[in-house]
Design a protein around this motif. Structure first.
Motif, PDB file in Angstrom:
ATOM      1  N   GLY A 128       0.800  -1.237   0.000  1.00  0.00           N
ATOM      2  CA  GLY A 128       0.000   0.000   0.000  1.00  0.00           C
ATOM      3  C   GLY A 128       0.819   1.267   0.000  1.00  0.00           C
ATOM      4  O   GLY A 128       0.558   2.170   0.790  1.00  0.00           O
ATOM      5  N   GLY A 129       1.844   1.336  -0.851  1.00  0.00           N
ATOM      6  CA  GLY A 129       2.622   2.569  -0.984  1.00  0.00           C
ATOM      7  C   GLY A 129       3.644   2.791   0.117  1.00  0.00           C
ATOM      8  O   GLY A 129       4.225   3.873   0.218  1.00  0.00           O
ATOM      9  N   GLU A 130       3.872   1.762   0.962  1.00  0.00           N
ATOM     10  CA  GLU A 130       4.883   1.895   2.019  1.00  0.00           C
ATOM     11  C   GLU A 130       5.801   0.679   2.016  1.00  0.00           C
ATOM     12  O   GLU A 130       5.394  -0.415   1.640  1.00  0.00           O
ATOM     13  N   SER A 131       7.039   0.913   2.432  1.00  0.00           N
ATOM     14  CA  SER A 131       7.976  -0.200   2.658  1.00  0.00           C
ATOM     15  C   SER A 131       8.025  -0.493   4.151  1.00  0.00           C
ATOM     16  O   SER A 131       8.323   0.396   4.953  1.00  0.00           O
ATOM     17  N   PHE A 132       7.687  -1.728   4.500  1.00  0.00           N
ATOM     18  CA  PHE A 132       7.803  -2.194   5.884  1.00  0.00           C
ATOM     19  C   PHE A 132       9.118  -2.966   5.984  1.00  0.00           C
ATOM     20  O   PHE A 132       9.326  -3.916   5.224  1.00  0.00           O
TER      21      PHE A 132
END
Length: 253
Positions: A128-132
């Protein structure tokens, strides 16, 4: 530094014998060890008077399989090989005064991952548009590690990364775009630890190479000073020193 008044400690007299091992390690980000190389040195420095410079150093060493040892060219090789004693070829000559001299060096290389003092596992995943990013360390049981800093490069950010969980402390250097994970001491209470943070979506390669730095008061090589004696009368000479491991270059690539 320790608190308290009182005079600054004068440098002690006698013979300083410092042991230092420098580590060069390249770990692969997908697991496994690329290379580990260690270079050790025993440094001798005469801190007392000229009479303390006419000496021999008896060394106690373990089996040290896989280690290659070298003595300084002025050291009596045969004496070291037969008796484990470091002395000058000409016992009537003093050791040089006023600057440290490397009297014994050793090298060790391995590709056995079980030998590394600390391994790092880093898992970036995009959602969702983020790097975890989940990152964990696993440290050896063989010795404790001090002042551990694990530095993870980040993509250029407007806002600091959002750290959801961390064993230890963290700081973000926005000039260099690096997230630094600090663990003051790794001992038997925390041989494993993890950190999790979130940044805007980025290529997973952008979180490497990870740099690791630490020191340890132990050494890989089982070697220590046994006695220091005068070549003139065989009497004992006061000596002091410490052992440590430092990282020259320690990376996950």
């Amino acid at each position: 530094a320790a608190g308290g008044g009182g005079p600054a400690m004068a440098s002690p007299d006698g013979v300083s014998l410092q042991i230092e091992e420098k580590l060069n390690v390249i770990l692969k980000k997908d697991g496994g060890l690329d290379t580990m190389e260690l270079q050790g040195t025993m440094m001798l420095e005469i801190k007392g008077g000229e009479e303390d410079a006419f000496i021999r150093v008896a060394v106690a060493a373990g089996s040290n399989e896989g280690f290659q040892f070298k003595t300084h060219p002025n050291i009596d090789k045969a004496l070291y090989a037969s008796e484990g004693v470091l002395g000058l070829k000409d016992p009537n000559r003093p050791f040089p005064m006023g600057s440290p001299l490397g009297i014994l060096k050793w090298r060790y290389q391995t590709r056995d991952e079980g030998q590394v003092p600390i391994s790092i596992n880093c898992w970036p995943s995009v959602s969702g548009g983020e790097s975890f990013v989940s990152i964990e360390y696993e440290a050896t049981d063989n010795f404790d590690l001090h002042n551990v800093v694990i530095s993870i490069p980040l993509p250029p950010l407007r806002d600091p990364p959002s750290v959801n969980q961390v064993d230890g402390d963290f700081r973000y250097d926005n000039r260099r775009n690096v997230l630094m994970w600090d663990i003051q001491l790794i001992d038997k209470s925390n041989r494993n630890g993890s950190m999790e943070f979130v940044v805007p979506a980025a290529e997973s390669d952008g979180f490497f190479p990870i740099n690791v730095n630490f020191t340890s008061k132990a050494t890989y090589c089982d070697v220590k000073v046994d006695t220091v004696t005068r070549t003139t009368d065989g009497g004992p000479v006061r000596y002091f020193g410490a052992s440590q491991i430092v990282c020259e270059s320690y990376q996950v690539v």
